[in-house]
Design a protein around this motif. Structure first.
Motif, mmCIF file in Angstrom:
data_model
loop_
_atom_site.group_PDB
_atom_site.id
_atom_site.type_symbol
_atom_site.label_atom_id
_atom_site.label_comp_id
_atom_site.label_asym_id
_atom_site.label_seq_id
_atom_site.Cartn_x
_atom_site.Cartn_y
_atom_site.Cartn_z
ATOM 1 N N ASP A 68 0.817 -1.210 0.000
ATOM 2 C CA ASP A 68 0.000 0.000 0.000
ATOM 3 C C ASP A 68 0.855 1.266 0.000
ATOM 4 N N SER A 69 1.912 1.258 0.794
ATOM 5 C CA SER A 69 2.745 2.447 0.932
ATOM 6 C C SER A 69 3.504 2.780 -0.348
ATOM 7 N N ALA A 70 3.624 1.811 -1.254
ATOM 8 C CA ALA A 70 4.393 2.016 -2.487
ATOM 9 C C ALA A 70 3.520 2.364 -3.693
ATOM 10 N N ILE A 71 2.201 2.228 -3.563
ATOM 11 C CA ILE A 71 1.328 2.401 -4.724
ATOM 12 C C ILE A 71 1.467 3.782 -5.347
ATOM 13 N N SER A 72 1.410 4.827 -4.535
ATOM 14 C CA SER A 72 1.471 6.181 -5.054
ATOM 15 C C SER A 72 2.796 6.445 -5.772
ATOM 16 N N HIS A 73 3.891 6.021 -5.165
ATOM 17 C CA HIS A 73 5.214 6.222 -5.764
ATOM 18 C C HIS A 73 5.339 5.469 -7.084
ATOM 19 N N VAL A 74 4.880 4.225 -7.093
ATOM 20 C CA VAL A 74 4.947 3.423 -8.316
ATOM 21 C C VAL A 74 4.063 4.031 -9.404
ATOM 22 N N ALA A 75 2.868 4.462 -9.019
ATOM 23 C CA ALA A 75 1.951 5.058 -9.993
ATOM 24 C C ALA A 75 2.564 6.303 -10.636
ATOM 25 N N ASP A 76 3.297 7.065 -9.857
ATOM 26 C CA ASP A 76 3.938 8.268 -10.398
ATOM 27 C C ASP A 76 4.938 7.925 -11.498
ATOM 28 N N GLY A 77 5.548 6.743 -11.390
ATOM 29 C CA GLY A 77 6.573 6.361 -12.350
ATOM 30 C C GLY A 77 6.066 5.648 -13.583
ATOM 31 N N ILE A 78 4.788 5.280 -13.598
ATOM 32 C CA ILE A 78 4.217 4.576 -14.754
ATOM 33 C C ILE A 78 3.907 5.587 -15.857
ATOM 34 N N PRO A 79 4.286 5.305 -17.090
ATOM 35 C CA PRO A 79 3.954 6.220 -18.204
ATOM 36 C C PRO A 79 2.454 6.496 -18.252
ATOM 37 N N LYS A 80 2.099 7.732 -18.548
ATOM 38 C CA LYS A 80 0.682 8.128 -18.509
ATOM 39 C C LYS A 80 -0.031 7.932 -19.844
ATOM 40 N N ASN A 81 0.704 7.506 -20.871
ATOM 41 C CA ASN A 81 0.085 7.339 -22.192
ATOM 42 C C ASN A 81 -0.305 5.893 -22.478
ATOM 43 N N LEU A 82 -0.625 5.158 -21.418
ATOM 44 C CA LEU A 82 -1.042 3.766 -21.586
ATOM 45 C C LEU A 82 -2.448 3.696 -22.161
ATOM 46 N N LYS A 83 -2.704 2.668 -22.937
ATOM 47 C CA LYS A 83 -4.034 2.498 -23.527
ATOM 48 C C LYS A 83 -4.959 1.663 -22.636
ATOM 49 N N GLY A 84 -4.354 0.803 -21.827
ATOM 50 C CA GLY A 84 -5.152 -0.099 -21.013
ATOM 51 C C GLY A 84 -5.530 0.485 -19.659
ATOM 52 N N ILE A 85 -6.153 -0.362 -18.838
ATOM 53 C CA ILE A 85 -6.603 0.026 -17.505
ATOM 54 C C ILE A 85 -5.458 -0.164 -16.517
ATOM 55 N N VAL A 86 -5.232 0.839 -15.685
ATOM 56 C CA VAL A 86 -4.274 0.722 -14.582
ATOM 57 C C VAL A 86 -5.084 0.479 -13.312
#
Length: 259
Positions: A68-86
């Motif tokens: 849980d504590s890592a979700i926000s940090h990891v989400a920040d690092g995921i490219p935002k131009n994905l076509k699928g569901i995150v």
């Protein structure tokens, strides 16, 4: 469906295997430690990556299965131009943590996961929350392929489920350890109370817990409770837990009597 697992721990392992067995392709497994990603990727016949910039941009689902504590940090690092569901898998994390992605949601399995223990997910409840009805239908269908109990829930309901699971699972397990240690101090085997643990767990499958409560606190047996309390005097933490839970049982008993 093409799925990217973001995480390689307990939940990622079980969900990855379950979705793979259901016929979906696990395209990649991400972990900040490449060896951990590789260990799971080898099982799922997928690519191991340790950099979020290496994520396949054309997959259908990006499953964030980290603490849980890592979700926000990891989400920040995921490219935002994905076509699928995150989607993340947390019971305690608000869906808004993924708001920067056009398609986002939550797949929350109400279960305790350990890598080294096989688990039949068909009886595990899966709570689904998404930002659109279209995404809800997709995640509902996906979870429904591995579980017979899939339902819609909002963030507050997920949090209630998660806290309930902590009480029922994590806290009870900590109490089991106290029982283990107490028995060990007196050269007794934990095997002696495994049957009563199983009996209690089986009772609550078909009854409201307060209706099958037993023990000295329920009977208002103050003499026995005092004997117990004094017997564990060398463990003040145990005494505090004993007193607090006994008080809760007494309060529940009194409320039940009033009703």
């Amino acid at each position: 469906m093409k799925i990217v697992l973001i995480g390689s721990g307990n939940i990622a392992t079980h969900l990855g295997k379950a979705f793979s067995d259901a016929g979906h392709q696990i395209v990649q497994v991400y972990s900040k430690t490449l060896a951990n990603a590789s260990a799971l990727a080898n099982v799922l016949d997928s690519e191991a990556i340790d950099n979020l910039n290496q994520i396949d941009l054309d997959s259908d689902l990006y499953l964030v299965a980290v603490t849980d504590s890592a979700i926000s940090h990891v989400a920040d690092g995921i490219p935002k131009n994905l076509k699928g569901i995150v989607a993340h898998c947390s019971g305690a994390t608000d869906i808004s943590v993924l708001k920067d992605f056009n398609q986002h949601g939550v797949i929350y399995p109400v279960q305790s996961f350990s890598k080294d223990k096989d688990l039949d997910l068909s009886h595990t409840p899966f709570g689904i929350e998404t930002n659109t009805e279209f995404n809800y239908d997709i995640l509902l269908g996906l979870a429904g392929q591995v579980s017979d109990y899939v339902f819609r829930c909002n963030t507050k309901q997920r949090l209630a489920l998660h806290i309930s699971a902590v009480f029922a699972n994590n806290f009870s397990n900590a109490l089991f350890q106290i029982s283990y240690d107490l028995l060990a101090e007196h050269e007794l085997s934990f095997d002696m109370i495994r049957p009563i643990i199983l009996e209690t767990a089986e009772k609550v499958q078909n009854h409201i817990p307060k209706d099958v409560q037993t023990g000295p606190a329920l009977r208002n047996d103050n003499s026995t409770m005092l004997t117990h309390f004094n017997f564990i005097s060398s463990h003040p933490d145990w005494q505090l837990i004993y007193q607090k839970i006994s008080d809760l049982i007494i309060k529940t008993r009194e409320n039940k009597s009033e009703n």
